[in-house]
Every structure is written in C-alpha cells, then in structure tokens.
Design a protein around this motif. Structure first.
Motif, PDB file in Angstrom:
ATOM      1  N   GLU A  29      -5.736   2.214   2.631  1.00 19.53           N
ATOM      2  CA  GLU A  29      -5.879   1.231   1.568  1.00 19.53           C
ATOM      3  C   GLU A  29      -5.090  -0.028   1.890  1.00 19.53           C
ATOM      4  O   GLU A  29      -4.151   0.002   2.683  1.00 19.53           O
ATOM      5  CB  GLU A  29      -5.402   1.805   0.236  1.00 19.53           C
ATOM      6  N   VAL A  31      -3.159  -3.006  -0.349  1.00 19.72           N
ATOM      7  CA  VAL A  31      -2.692  -3.495  -1.641  1.00 19.72           C
ATOM      8  C   VAL A  31      -1.708  -4.622  -1.362  1.00 19.72           C
ATOM      9  O   VAL A  31      -0.829  -4.484  -0.506  1.00 19.72           O
ATOM     10  CB  VAL A  31      -1.986  -2.394  -2.461  1.00 19.72           C
ATOM     11  N   ALA A  63       0.834  -1.204   0.000  1.00 19.80           N
ATOM     12  CA  ALA A  63       0.000   0.000   0.000  1.00 19.80           C
ATOM     13  C   ALA A  63       0.867   1.252   0.000  1.00 19.80           C
ATOM     14  O   ALA A  63       1.988   1.259   0.509  1.00 19.80           O
ATOM     15  CB  ALA A  63      -0.926  -0.001   1.212  1.00 19.80           C
ATOM     16  N   GLU A  95      -8.987  -0.614  -3.410  1.00 17.57           N
ATOM     17  CA  GLU A  95      -8.003  -0.675  -2.331  1.00 17.57           C
ATOM     18  C   GLU A  95      -8.605  -0.221  -1.006  1.00 17.57           C
ATOM     19  O   GLU A  95      -8.290  -0.781   0.060  1.00 17.57           O
ATOM     20  CB  GLU A  95      -6.792   0.167  -2.709  1.00 17.57           C
TER      21      GLU A  95
END
Length: 225
Positions: free
Chosen positions: A37, A39, A32, A81
């Motif tokens: 978020e 990721v 991320a 995300e």
C-alpha cells in the motif's frame, strides 16, 4: 512574518470537501503500514522553512460508498491504498500529478515550478484512474473552489500526491479514566484513529500518556515512572 496557515472548505454536490492538516514549510511523507500500500501524510519541521507547503484535500465519504459491515470502511480504505501502490509502480513511490493535468484528466508529462517532496519518489499518474470517481470529482471541485478563495491554490504546477486516507476519526472509541477501553480490557484507544487527537503532536502526547499509564500498571513495585 510567521508561516502562513489556512483551512478551506467547499462542496462537491452533496459532499463536503475541505483541507486538512495544513503544514506550512513542510513535506509529504510516507505513512504506509503494509507492504502493498501507499499512504501519504504531511509534516513540518520545527522551523517550518521547507520550500513547499502541503495539505490534504478531504472528500466526504458516506456509508453507501462502501460495502456494508463493521469493516466495510476499512476495506474501502485498503482498496484505495493498494490502488495507489500499483499506480506508483509497486515500489513505495506515490502516484502524483500536477493540478493542471488533473483538472484536464490527463497524464502529467512532468513537474514544473513545484517539486514533489515525497520520498522515495513519485510516479506521474492520472489520478482519475486511481481514485473512485466521486473522490476524484470532489478533489476537482474542491481545487476550483479553493482557488477562488485563495489565489494560486489551483496553480497549474501545484502537485497532488496520493493517497492520504487516514484523517481524524469522526467517532470516538470509549475509554475510562485510566485510558483503557470500557468494553475490552487491555486495549488502550489513543490518538487520531480512536478519536482523541486532532493532529500529529496531540496524537503523540495522547500515546505518551497511555504508555505512562500502562507502565504504572505493570512495572515492578518501585520501578514505575
């Protein structure tokens, strides 16, 4: 025997589905770039001898899937995300499911033979509630197709960890011989996002070359290199 590698492709309606960035003997890592978020990405250490293998499952996204405009795709990515961040518990954990629970569209009750490798940890989640319907359907169709191509790919206890939203760019930001953007002076497009690499190592090398170029341009005389 060396570490096994694969690249699988399939279809979900009119959309392509494929595995991406397969990492033998690797782990899922946090990638991320903002606080709100989640990721994920995958990597292997040099020996590639970790317990799990991992790969992204990529579903084709079309222009009609997101809001029009030059940054519509970026906003679509950001929404995915942020949805993963919320589903993970808003504490940097990632939402995850077993393949079996995902295919049954239910909340996983735990994990079995495959232990999630993502740190700081995962939160069991119904990924159909996290992903857009066409993405979730694409992942399902891909899993079933890949299971027919490679026995065990759709194993009940295999783990899905979300979301990986950043693959190699299908477009290239143009740059000159000095690696500088042809339309924006001082901008050096590099790596996968700019269309100049196809993986972690090639992206890192491209970034190193750009850094060397910048140093050669701006270092005091006699100090470059």
């Amino acid at each position: 025997l060396g570490a096994a590698e694969y690249r699988l492709t399939g279809q979900s309606g009119e959309r392509g589905v494929y595995t991406f960035c397969m990492c033998p003997g690797g782990r899922v890592i946090a990638s991320a770039s903002s606080r709100d978020e989640v990721v994920v990405n995958g990597m292997s250490d040099f020996a590639r001898d970790a317990k799990n293998a991992n790969a992204a499952i990529v579903v084709q996204v079309q222009p009609g899937d997101f809001t029009e405009g030059p940054l519509g795709g970026v906003q679509f990515q950001r929404e995915l995300e942020q949805a993963a961040f919320r589903a993970g518990g808003e504490n940097a954990c990632a939402p995850a499911s077993t393949v079996g629970a995902f295919l049954r569209k239910e909340l996983p009750r735990g994990f079995g033979a495959v232990t999630p490798s993502y740190r700081p940890g995962v939160t069991p989640a119904d990924l159909w509630q996290v992903l857009p319907p066409f993405v979730a359907a694409g992942v399902r169709d891909g899993l079933l197709a890949f299971g027919r191509q490679m026995k065990g790919f759709d194993n009940e206890d295999a783990v899905l960890t979300g979301v990986e939203t950043r693959t190699s760019a299908p477009l290239r930001i143009l740059r000159g011989e000095g690696m500088e953007s042809v339309s924006c002076a001082g901008l050096y497009p590099v790596g996968e996002g700019a269309g100049y690499a196809g993986g972690i190592v090639s992206a890192a090398i491209d970034g190193m070359k750009a850094a060397e170029r910048i140093v050669s341009q701006h270092a005091p005389p006699g100090r470059a290199g």
